[in-house]
Design a protein around this motif. Structure first.
Motif: not given
Length: 142
Positions: A73, A133, A137-138, A141
């Motif tokens: 991130p 950050d 997150q998506q 991934a």
């Protein structure tokens, strides 16, 4: 997975537009949220402006190198100039009453406020701005 992108610009103010384009591409590609985008854009504009004006003294024969690395991130930017460096430990506080009216002197302050970390290497010729950050997150991934 880590990815690195690099850009080299001559020390003229128009070069900031190229850096903005790189930031726009990175932020769009990795789905950086609007709030982080604004922080990144302002901090990086200040860093590159400092490199062009204060580091390289607007000498078009000197280059500014910009790189960005993604890691999970995290976005980390490096801005390197070919100037003599500066004393980044002893910068006047732009929020001090005697400095409030001054037209400049806020760049490093803004960089430190907007980035999660702001570090300097090589006597201040290299600014490293980290945004912890910035990448959702998506996106990480994928």
């Amino acid at each position: 997975m880590s990815e690195v992108r690099e850009l080299q610009i001559a020390s003229r103010m128009e070069g900031i537009t190229e850096v903005e384009t790189l930031i726009n591409q990175i932020c769009e590609e990795f789905g950086v949220e609007e709030m982080h985008y604004g922080e990144i854009l302002i901090a990086m504009t200040e860093a590159v402006n400092n490199a062009i004006v204060h580091g390289n003294k607007l000498d078009i024969n000197k280059m500014v190198d910009v790189s960005v690395q993604t890691e999970g991130p995290k976005l980390q930017f490096r801005v390197t100039d070919q100037g003599p460096g500066f004393d980044f430990e002893n910068i006047p506080d732009p929020t001090a009453p005697e400095n409030l009216e001054k037209p400049n002197g806020r760049g490093v302050f803004l960089m430190r406020q907007l980035a999660d970390t702001c570090e300097f290497e090589q006597l201040g010729r290299v600014a490293i701005l980290t945004f912890e950050d910035a990448i959702p997150q998506q996106t990480v991934a994928k």
